[in-house]
Structure formats: C-alpha cells, structure tokens
Design a protein around this motif. Sequence first.
Motif, PDB file in Angstrom:
ATOM      1  N   ALA A  76       1.081  -0.843   0.022  1.00 60.92           N
ATOM      2  CA  ALA A  76      -0.644   0.190   0.592  1.00 60.92           C
ATOM      3  C   ALA A  76       0.567   1.000   0.042  1.00 60.92           C
ATOM      4  O   ALA A  76       1.221   2.301  -0.430  1.00 60.92           O
ATOM      5  CB  ALA A  76      -1.174   0.262   1.501  1.00 60.92           C
ATOM      6  N   GLY A  77       2.009   1.044   0.415  1.00 58.81           N
ATOM      7  CA  GLY A  77       3.109   2.192   0.501  1.00 58.81           C
ATOM      8  C   GLY A  77       3.052   2.872  -0.400  1.00 58.81           C
ATOM      9  O   GLY A  77       3.907   3.426  -0.903  1.00 58.81           O
ATOM     10  N   GLN A  78       3.649   1.152  -1.099  1.00 67.21           N
ATOM     11  CA  GLN A  78       5.107   1.436  -2.571  1.00 67.21           C
ATOM     12  C   GLN A  78       3.663   2.244  -3.721  1.00 67.21           C
ATOM     13  O   GLN A  78       4.015   2.427  -4.911  1.00 67.21           O
ATOM     14  CB  GLN A  78       5.405  -0.011  -2.571  1.00 67.21           C
ATOM     15  N   ARG A  79       2.747   1.227  -3.572  1.00 66.00           N
ATOM     16  CA  ARG A  79       1.217   1.789  -4.913  1.00 66.00           C
ATOM     17  C   ARG A  79       0.417   2.571  -4.886  1.00 66.00           C
ATOM     18  O   ARG A  79      -0.636   3.345  -4.901  1.00 66.00           O
ATOM     19  CB  ARG A  79       0.664   0.409  -5.015  1.00 66.00           C
ATOM     20  N   GLY A  80      -0.221   2.718  -3.077  1.00 63.75           N
ATOM     21  CA  GLY A  80      -1.239   3.175  -2.962  1.00 63.75           C
ATOM     22  C   GLY A  80      -2.389   2.671  -2.966  1.00 63.75           C
ATOM     23  O   GLY A  80      -1.942   1.178  -3.306  1.00 63.75           O
ATOM     24  N   ASN A  81      -3.612   2.064  -2.392  1.00 61.23           N
ATOM     25  CA  ASN A  81      -4.513   1.420  -1.896  1.00 61.23           C
ATOM     26  C   ASN A  81      -6.242   2.150  -1.720  1.00 61.23           C
ATOM     27  O   ASN A  81      -6.204   3.317  -0.544  1.00 61.23           O
ATOM     28  CB  ASN A  81      -3.946   0.473  -1.161  1.00 61.23           C
ATOM     29  N   PHE A  82      -6.948   1.995  -1.543  1.00 59.21           N
ATOM     30  CA  PHE A  82      -8.336   2.734  -1.376  1.00 59.21           C
ATOM     31  C   PHE A  82      -8.150   2.681  -0.333  1.00 59.21           C
ATOM     32  O   PHE A  82      -8.139   0.917   0.510  1.00 59.21           O
ATOM     33  CB  PHE A  82      -9.230   1.790  -2.673  1.00 59.21           C
ATOM     34  N   GLY A  83      -8.743   3.477   0.243  1.00 58.04           N
ATOM     35  CA  GLY A  83      -9.261   3.450   1.546  1.00 58.04           C
ATOM     36  C   GLY A  83      -8.596   3.782   3.595  1.00 58.04           C
ATOM     37  O   GLY A  83      -8.415   3.406   3.995  1.00 58.04           O
ATOM     38  N   GLN A  84      -6.877   3.504   2.214  1.00 58.56           N
ATOM     39  CA  GLN A  84      -5.895   3.042   3.350  1.00 58.56           C
ATOM     40  C   GLN A  84      -4.632   4.645   2.790  1.00 58.56           C
ATOM     41  O   GLN A  84      -4.220   5.131   3.334  1.00 58.56           O
ATOM     42  CB  GLN A  84      -5.136   2.473   3.021  1.00 58.56           C
ATOM     43  N   THR A  85      -5.924   6.621   2.972  1.00 58.47           N
ATOM     44  CA  THR A  85      -5.186   7.456   2.919  1.00 58.47           C
ATOM     45  C   THR A  85      -3.724   7.573   4.194  1.00 58.47           C
ATOM     46  O   THR A  85      -2.379   7.763   3.856  1.00 58.47           O
ATOM     47  CB  THR A  85      -5.592   8.592   3.510  1.00 58.47           C
ATOM     48  N   ASN A  86      -4.405   7.023   4.983  1.00 65.38           N
ATOM     49  CA  ASN A  86      -3.563   6.795   6.543  1.00 65.38           C
ATOM     50  C   ASN A  86      -2.009   5.807   6.336  1.00 65.38           C
ATOM     51  O   ASN A  86      -1.274   6.279   6.518  1.00 65.38           O
ATOM     52  CB  ASN A  86      -4.509   6.597   7.854  1.00 65.38           C
ATOM     53  N   TYR A  87      -2.685   4.648   6.584  1.00 62.02           N
ATOM     54  CA  TYR A  87      -1.403   3.433   6.129  1.00 62.02           C
ATOM     55  C   TYR A  87      -0.760   3.603   5.154  1.00 62.02           C
ATOM     56  O   TYR A  87       0.622   3.589   5.217  1.00 62.02           O
ATOM     57  CB  TYR A  87      -2.865   2.557   5.744  1.00 62.02           C
ATOM     58  N   ALA A  88      -1.232   3.868   4.086  1.00 62.91           N
ATOM     59  CA  ALA A  88      -0.775   3.715   3.208  1.00 62.91           C
ATOM     60  C   ALA A  88       0.723   5.012   2.848  1.00 62.91           C
ATOM     61  O   ALA A  88       2.209   4.896   3.219  1.00 62.91           O
ATOM     62  CB  ALA A  88      -1.112   4.257   1.097  1.00 62.91           C
ATOM     63  N   ALA A  89       0.212   5.956   3.459  1.00 58.76           N
ATOM     64  CA  ALA A  89       0.675   7.552   3.834  1.00 58.76           C
ATOM     65  C   ALA A  89       1.999   7.183   4.427  1.00 58.76           C
ATOM     66  O   ALA A  89       4.000   7.459   4.252  1.00 58.76           O
ATOM     67  CB  ALA A  89       0.516   8.510   4.274  1.00 58.76           C
ATOM     68  N   ALA A  90       1.750   6.558   5.862  1.00 54.14           N
ATOM     69  CA  ALA A  90       2.735   5.933   7.636  1.00 54.14           C
ATOM     70  C   ALA A  90       3.906   4.708   6.559  1.00 54.14           C
ATOM     71  O   ALA A  90       5.148   5.213   6.445  1.00 54.14           O
ATOM     72  CB  ALA A  90       2.126   5.479   8.171  1.00 54.14           C
ATOM     73  N   LYS A  91       3.254   4.104   5.629  1.00 56.62           N
ATOM     74  CA  LYS A  91       3.733   3.000   5.488  1.00 56.62           C
ATOM     75  C   LYS A  91       5.348   3.298   3.892  1.00 56.62           C
ATOM     76  O   LYS A  91       6.419   3.160   3.925  1.00 56.62           O
ATOM     77  CB  LYS A  91       3.303   2.119   4.435  1.00 56.62           C
ATOM     78  N   ALA A  92       4.628   4.876   3.394  1.00 58.12           N
ATOM     79  CA  ALA A  92       5.732   5.179   2.359  1.00 58.12           C
ATOM     80  C   ALA A  92       6.572   5.585   2.975  1.00 58.12           C
ATOM     81  O   ALA A  92       7.603   5.337   2.033  1.00 58.12           O
ATOM     82  CB  ALA A  92       5.163   5.865   1.513  1.00 58.12           C
ATOM     83  N   GLY A  93       6.778   6.265   3.802  1.00 53.44           N
ATOM     84  CA  GLY A  93       7.023   7.075   4.325  1.00 53.44           C
ATOM     85  C   GLY A  93       8.480   6.353   5.196  1.00 53.44           C
ATOM     86  O   GLY A  93       9.625   6.499   5.678  1.00 53.44           O
ATOM     87  N   ILE A  94       7.814   5.116   5.610  1.00 51.66           N
ATOM     88  CA  ILE A  94       9.177   4.390   6.057  1.00 51.66           C
ATOM     89  C   ILE A  94       9.809   3.764   5.353  1.00 51.66           C
ATOM     90  O   ILE A  94      10.957   3.818   5.760  1.00 51.66           O
ATOM     91  CB  ILE A  94       7.873   3.314   6.486  1.00 51.66           C
ATOM     92  N   VAL A  95       9.796   3.703   4.102  1.00 46.19           N
ATOM     93  CA  VAL A  95      10.858   3.029   3.085  1.00 46.19           C
ATOM     94  C   VAL A  95      10.927   4.604   2.916  1.00 46.19           C
ATOM     95  O   VAL A  95      13.278   4.484   2.722  1.00 46.19           O
ATOM     96  CB  VAL A  95       9.909   2.560   1.617  1.00 46.19           C
ATOM     97  N   ALA A  96      10.480   6.005   3.015  1.00 53.32           N
ATOM     98  CA  ALA A  96      11.841   6.687   2.896  1.00 53.32           C
ATOM     99  C   ALA A  96      12.802   7.273   4.178  1.00 53.32           C
ATOM    100  O   ALA A  96      13.803   7.120   3.497  1.00 53.32           O
ATOM    101  CB  ALA A  96      10.540   7.774   2.719  1.00 53.32           C
TER     102      ALA A  96
END
Length: 238
Positions: A79-99
């Motif tokens: 979700a953090g790599q690709r985005g996922n419907f309904g997961q604004t908070n989760y996807a943003a946090a997981k993308a931040g973790i990889v950064a």
Amino acid sequence: SGAAERLTETAVREFGSLDVLVTNAGILRDRVLWKMTDEDFDAVVRVHLRGTFTCARAAAVRMREQGTGGRIVLIGSPAGQRGNFGQTNYAAAKAGIVAMARTWAMELARAGVTVNAVVPVAATEMTKTIPVFAPVLEEAERTGAPLPDWLRKDEGLGTVEDVTGLITFLASDASKDITGQAIGVGGDRLALWSHPAEKAVAFADGGWSAEAIAERWHEGVGAEPETYGIPAPKAPEA
C-alpha cells in the motif's frame, strides 16, 4: 519515545547488547478520504510512522555507542509502494517508512548499521477479509492443505512464516553489504522494489508555462503515465 528507550534498555539488560531491531507494530483505521477523521489519521501515523521513528532512533543511539554495527529492519507494505483505496493514513505511513529506511541507510553507514524495509504480503487477520482470498485461506486453515500456486506465486501471498526467512537474512551477517533497500516477500515470491526516479525529462528555454506544459504533456514527459494502486487479485477460472 520513553517506551522505545525502555525496549532498548530491556534488550541490553537481557542479552548484553542490541544488535537487531525489527519494527512491526501496526493498526488499521481504513476509510475513504472524505470520511477519514483526524483521529483515524493520527492513530495510524502515530503507531506506524512515529513508532518506527522513535524505536529506530533509540536503537541507533545504542548501536552507535556499542560501535559494533547492527541491523535495522523496517516493515513496509505494498500500500505504501502503490497506494490503496481507503488507506490514506496507512499508505502514507508505510511510504514514509521506506523513505526513512533510505535516509537512515545513509546516516548510519559509517556506524556499520544497515537499514532495510521489508514489504510483506501474507495471510493475516487483515488479508483474510479480502473476498477473493477468504475462501481459499479458510479452506487451507481448515484442512491444513498448502495454499495453491496461483496464490503463492501469482499473487505472492503466503503465510506469515514465509516472511521470516527474509527478516532473518536481513538480521544476519550475510546481509552486511545490503542497505537502503525495499525488499518484497510473500508466498514463493522474493522481489526488489524500485526506488522513485525520474522517468522522463523535457526542457524548455526560459522555463515552463502552464500553456506550454498543456501543449506538450501528452506527447512529452506524460506520454507514458505511471500506474497506481494495488492490482485487484484474480482467482483462476474453475
């Protein structure tokens, strides 16, 4: 931050040193953007992103003091790599973790500490709710039968135990030259995720006006737009 420091102190007290940190705490508060509350957003970011930050900071301080290197393994998500419907908070946090993994890999290199992110796909209480997966996972759980190849290979989804090999590898001396990477694992699949990079570039003397971008976008840098979102899983036809 107090909890992170207590975790570090406990590890050192029990084992004599802190050599490996794996950040795996997580929660979900899924809602579409227009229904997501401040509390939904803050709770997920606090656990995933801030929790990863505070634990890694405490570990970094200790590992640098020890002077013997270390391993930090962060847990991301597709979700953090690709985005996922309904997961604004989760996807943003997981993308931040990889950064953060890429950033800390640079900052801790001189201390001999590697930092990598694992991007797992596994049958958990969360993924068991996905309609196309649910009956297959329930059947495997009931009978003890192995998951089918289309799930383990095509979807790259397996058991939680399928993720442990990668985490163990990244925690070991065998991975001492691997850092700053996002590595996917699930079922029978192991993958290296790419980092964001410029895909297409164009130049205009004097800069780009809105009109110039509109005129040249579709035949220029925007000719092959990037895809987004996690592809919907598809079970094979009977």
